[in-house]
Scaffold this motif. Structure first.
Motif, PDB file in Angstrom:
ATOM      1  N   UNK A  31       0.842  -1.204   0.000  1.00 48.47           N
ATOM      2  CA  UNK A  31       0.000   0.000   0.000  1.00 48.47           C
ATOM      3  C   UNK A  31       0.873   1.248   0.000  1.00 48.47           C
ATOM      4  N   UNK A  32       1.940   1.262   0.800  1.00 49.25           N
ATOM      5  CA  UNK A  32       2.845   2.417   0.830  1.00 49.25           C
ATOM      6  C   UNK A  32       3.532   2.595  -0.519  1.00 49.25           C
ATOM      7  N   UNK A  33       3.964   1.494  -1.122  1.00 48.05           N
ATOM      8  CA  UNK A  33       4.591   1.573  -2.448  1.00 48.05           C
ATOM      9  C   UNK A  33       3.633   2.160  -3.473  1.00 48.05           C
ATOM     10  N   UNK A  34       2.405   1.640  -3.486  1.00 43.52           N
ATOM     11  CA  UNK A  34       1.410   2.105  -4.450  1.00 43.52           C
ATOM     12  C   UNK A  34       1.165   3.600  -4.269  1.00 43.52           C
ATOM     13  N   UNK A  35       1.022   4.036  -3.020  1.00 43.15           N
ATOM     14  CA  UNK A  35       0.771   5.450  -2.752  1.00 43.15           C
ATOM     15  C   UNK A  35       1.965   6.300  -3.175  1.00 43.15           C
ATOM     16  N   UNK A  36       3.169   5.817  -2.897  1.00 48.53           N
ATOM     17  CA  UNK A  36       4.369   6.571  -3.260  1.00 48.53           C
ATOM     18  C   UNK A  36       4.495   6.710  -4.778  1.00 48.53           C
ATOM     19  N   UNK A  37       4.070   5.697  -5.509  1.00 50.19           N
ATOM     20  CA  UNK A  37       4.245   5.695  -6.960  1.00 50.19           C
ATOM     21  C   UNK A  37       3.052   6.256  -7.737  1.00 50.19           C
ATOM     22  N   UNK A  38       1.998   6.660  -7.049  1.00 55.05           N
ATOM     23  CA  UNK A  38       0.823   7.150  -7.781  1.00 55.05           C
ATOM     24  C   UNK A  38       0.973   8.593  -8.252  1.00 55.05           C
ATOM     25  N   UNK A  39       2.037   9.269  -7.866  1.00 56.97           N
ATOM     26  CA  UNK A  39       2.269  10.646  -8.286  1.00 56.97           C
ATOM     27  C   UNK A  39       3.434  10.710  -9.273  1.00 56.97           C
ATOM     28  N   UNK A  40       3.229  11.417 -10.384  1.00 57.56           N
ATOM     29  CA  UNK A  40       4.296  11.604 -11.364  1.00 57.56           C
ATOM     30  C   UNK A  40       5.500  12.295 -10.733  1.00 57.56           C
ATOM     31  N   UNK A  41       5.249  13.270  -9.878  1.00 57.64           N
ATOM     32  CA  UNK A  41       6.350  13.992  -9.244  1.00 57.64           C
ATOM     33  C   UNK A  41       7.157  13.086  -8.327  1.00 57.64           C
ATOM     34  N   UNK A  42       6.491  12.266  -7.556  1.00 58.30           N
ATOM     35  CA  UNK A  42       7.219  11.362  -6.660  1.00 58.30           C
ATOM     36  C   UNK A  42       8.030  10.351  -7.473  1.00 58.30           C
ATOM     37  N   UNK A  43       7.450   9.834  -8.556  1.00 61.82           N
ATOM     38  CA  UNK A  43       8.197   8.898  -9.407  1.00 61.82           C
ATOM     39  C   UNK A  43       9.414   9.584 -10.017  1.00 61.82           C
ATOM     40  N   UNK A  44       9.264  10.834 -10.428  1.00 59.42           N
ATOM     41  CA  UNK A  44      10.392  11.575 -11.010  1.00 59.42           C
ATOM     42  C   UNK A  44      11.500  11.782  -9.976  1.00 59.42           C
ATOM     43  N   UNK A  45      11.132  12.084  -8.744  1.00 62.06           N
ATOM     44  CA  UNK A  45      12.124  12.246  -7.676  1.00 62.06           C
ATOM     45  C   UNK A  45      12.864  10.937  -7.453  1.00 62.06           C
ATOM     46  N   UNK A  46      12.130   9.842  -7.385  1.00 61.38           N
ATOM     47  CA  UNK A  46      12.748   8.533  -7.144  1.00 61.38           C
ATOM     48  C   UNK A  46      13.670   8.130  -8.298  1.00 61.38           C
ATOM     49  N   UNK A  47      13.244   8.387  -9.544  1.00 61.50           N
ATOM     50  CA  UNK A  47      14.098   8.078 -10.690  1.00 61.50           C
ATOM     51  C   UNK A  47      15.377   8.910 -10.655  1.00 61.50           C
ATOM     52  N   UNK A  48      15.248  10.181 -10.296  1.00 63.06           N
ATOM     53  CA  UNK A  48      16.428  11.071 -10.217  1.00 63.06           C
ATOM     54  C   UNK A  48      17.406  10.557  -9.162  1.00 63.06           C
ATOM     55  N   UNK A  49      16.888  10.108  -8.020  1.00 61.05           N
ATOM     56  CA  UNK A  49      17.755   9.582  -6.968  1.00 61.05           C
ATOM     57  C   UNK A  49      18.406   8.263  -7.387  1.00 61.05           C
ATOM     58  N   UNK A  67      11.989  19.187 -12.168  1.00 61.11           N
ATOM     59  CA  UNK A  67      10.576  18.849 -12.370  1.00 61.11           C
ATOM     60  C   UNK A  67       9.849  19.960 -13.118  1.00 61.11           C
ATOM     61  N   UNK A  68      10.143  21.220 -12.784  1.00 67.67           N
ATOM     62  CA  UNK A  68       9.484  22.345 -13.461  1.00 67.67           C
ATOM     63  C   UNK A  68       9.847  22.376 -14.930  1.00 67.67           C
TER      64      UNK A  68
END
Length: 141
Positions: A31-49, A67-68
């Protein structure tokens, strides 16, 4: 009624995100994974890291700028500076605390930097098939 997403730890000036358990070494739940990945911005942050060096600390302002630049639409009236400011605020108030509570990022609020969290490698495969990466499987016709 106001709902606060953060609470102060007793006897401290440190803010602890709701749902975070100090010293919790458990990987994020489904559930935490799904919530973390449901936002494009959060996915972009994770990919950048994931693309950064393992010990690299990325300033939040840099993340907001990246992101901007990706989200900028010249046909919209909002200036790039306004978009960066909005993204910076959303990262600081919403996205980074949520990712930190899952153990996916380490967010140093005082210094304004983000680095990889202990559980980030666990979701790498979830990000690999992301359409933003261009690696998504073709949809059947």
């Amino acid at each position: 009624m106001t709902t606060h997403s953060d609470r102060r730890q007793a006897g401290s000036n440190t803010t602890v995100p709701r749902g975070a358990i100090l010293g919790n070494a458990r990987p994020p739940t489904t559930v935490q994974r799904r919530r973390a990945l449901e936002s494009d911005r959060r996915r972009a942050v994770l990919r950048r890291l994931l693309d950064a060096d393992e010990d690299e600390r990325i300033p939040v302002q840099t993340l907001a700028g990246v992101l901007a630049d990706a989200e900028d639409d010249p046909t919209i009236v909002t200036t790039l500076l306004e978009l960066r400011q909005r993204i910076y605020v959303s990262l600081c108030r919403t996205h980074l605390p949520l990712l930190e509570s899952c153990g996916l990022v380490a967010y140093d609020r005082e210094r304004g930097v983000v680095s990889r969290g202990r559980d980030l490698p666990a979701i790498k495969s979830d990000l690999e098939g992301d359409p933003v990466d261009g690696n998504a499987p073709a949809e059947p016709a």
